[in-house]
Design a protein around this motif. Structure first.
Motif, short mmCIF file in Angstrom:
data_model
loop_
_atom_site.label_atom_id
_atom_site.label_comp_id
_atom_site.label_asym_id
_atom_site.label_seq_id
_atom_site.Cartn_x
_atom_site.Cartn_y
_atom_site.Cartn_z
N GLN A 194 71.04 57.60 34.30
CA GLN A 194 72.11 56.60 34.42
C GLN A 194 72.21 56.06 35.85
O GLN A 194 72.44 54.87 36.07
CB GLN A 194 73.44 57.19 33.98
N GLU A 195 72.02 56.94 36.83
CA GLU A 195 72.08 56.51 38.23
C GLU A 195 70.91 55.59 38.58
O GLU A 195 71.08 54.57 39.26
CB GLU A 195 72.07 57.73 39.16
N LEU A 196 69.73 55.96 38.13
CA LEU A 196 68.55 55.15 38.45
C LEU A 196 68.61 53.78 37.79
O LEU A 196 68.09 52.80 38.34
CB LEU A 196 67.27 55.89 38.01
N LYS A 197 69.24 53.70 36.64
CA LYS A 197 69.39 52.40 35.95
C LYS A 197 70.16 51.40 36.78
O LYS A 197 69.95 50.19 36.67
CB LYS A 197 70.12 52.60 34.62
N GLN A 198 71.05 51.92 37.63
CA GLN A 198 71.94 51.04 38.41
C GLN A 198 71.30 50.55 39.70
O GLN A 198 71.83 49.64 40.34
CB GLN A 198 73.24 51.79 38.74
N LEU A 199 70.21 51.17 40.13
CA LEU A 199 69.62 50.82 41.41
C LEU A 199 68.78 49.55 41.32
O LEU A 199 67.79 49.50 40.59
CB LEU A 199 68.74 51.98 41.92
#
Length: 328
Positions: A194-199
């Motif tokens: 989920q964090e990597l999707k936002q980068l």
């Protein structure tokens, strides 16, 4: 530009290290090498050069030394003195083929972490089954346990490295997991996803399963250090076993089989070259204040040569400064 090298690290030191340095200096007219080790032994093996300085040390960190204890108690070792040289600003990058844990400790505790980097990561460059196609995987052993922020930073640093050193314009970043679906894996991997999707600064394209690692589907594969180390060693062991069984099968058969082996000898040579790790230099310790390369302990002169070039390219490309710009 100056590179500090631990001449006493590795199974074939100092000869393999010195021969690799000699080959590098025969082609490079600019870079200066500061070679740390037993001066008398080194001088017998290398030709004098105005690009080379030998700094005598009296101790050696071996494979049986506990890493942190070695850093604390063997301060006049080639491994520690070379790292201290970088910390003091006398050299711009660091290379060792010695005790992995001690090299990591020297990078983290002597050279030091970049401000706001949670944990440095160890990252090799590895071949895929597609000719002349490679990927980076991190972490492969610097951290036994990981948190979400660690893996997020690994993805960022790995992406910058793949762009800088391998020339990939928009590196495809994937997360190593037990399934391709977004909801797969434990809580850690789901949260990292989920964090990597936002980068926006990285080209994240979801999960990758272990059986797909060598399919050239990713430029950077992110994982925790425990899993990465286990996967890397499994791959190395499997490759050696397959090549050994193939050779035995071809050479222990009848006359037709042996004649066939001669016919495919060239193709097998190309296969071996594709998986020849010497071309990739060493594993990079990302997240510390200077380029730090850890070469394999059994490295031969060719690998040493490529590892020195790897350090030089990181210095020239100001790769570490790009990490600092991201976090400081």
């Amino acid at each position: 530009m100056k590179i500090a090298i631990d001449a006493m690290g590795g199974d074939f030191a100092p000869q393999a290290v010195v021969e690799g340095v000699q080959k590098f200096l025969s082609e490079d007219q600019e870079t200066k090498i500061r070679l740390f080790g037993q001066q008398e032994a080194i001088e017998k093996l290398i030709e004098p050069s105005n690009q080379l300085e030998i700094i005598n040390t009296t101790e050696v960190v071996d494979g049986n030394d506990e890493p942190v204890a070695a850093i604390r108690h063997k301060k006049d070792s080639s491994l520690v003195r070379a790292a201290q040289d970088v910390k003091e600003g006398n050299s711009d990058g660091y290379l060792s083929f010695g005790n992995t844990g001690a090299v990591l400790a020297a990078g983290i505790f002597v050279i030091g972490r970049i401000k706001n980097v949670e944990r440095p990561a160890l990252m090799p460059t590895l071949p895929t089954k597609v000719l002349n196609t490679f990927y980076n995987m991190l972490d492969v052993g610097a951290n036994a346990e990981s948190k979400v922020k660690y893996l997020v930073q690994f993805a960022q640093m790995g992406s910058i490295y793949a762009s800088d050193l391998r020339g990939v314009k928009k590196p495809i970043v994937k997360l190593l997991n037990i399934g391709s679906e977004e909801h797969k894996g434990d809580e850690l991997h789901q949260s990292v996803y989920q964090e990597l999707k936002q980068l926006k600064e990285i080209n994240f394209q979801g999960n990758i399963e272990p059986n797909e690692i060598m399919d050239a589907k990713a430029d950077v594969i992110v994982t925790d250090g425990f899993t990465g180390n286990a996967v890397l060693k499994t791959m190395e062991g499997t490759m050696k076993t397959v090549l050994h069984l193939l050779k035995d099968s071809l050479m222990s058969g009848n006359l037709k089989t042996k004649m066939g082996a001669l016919l495919v000898k060239g193709s097998l040579g190309n296969l071996a070259e594709q998986f020849n790790n010497s071309r990739f230099g060493g594993a990079v310790l990302l997240g510390v204040n200077a380029p730090v390369i850890k070469g394999h302990g059994n490295s031969q002169p060719e690998t040493v040569y490529y590892a020195i070039k790897q350090v030089k390219e990181m210095i020239q490309g100001q790769t570490v400064q790009k990490f600092k710009n991201l976090y400081e």
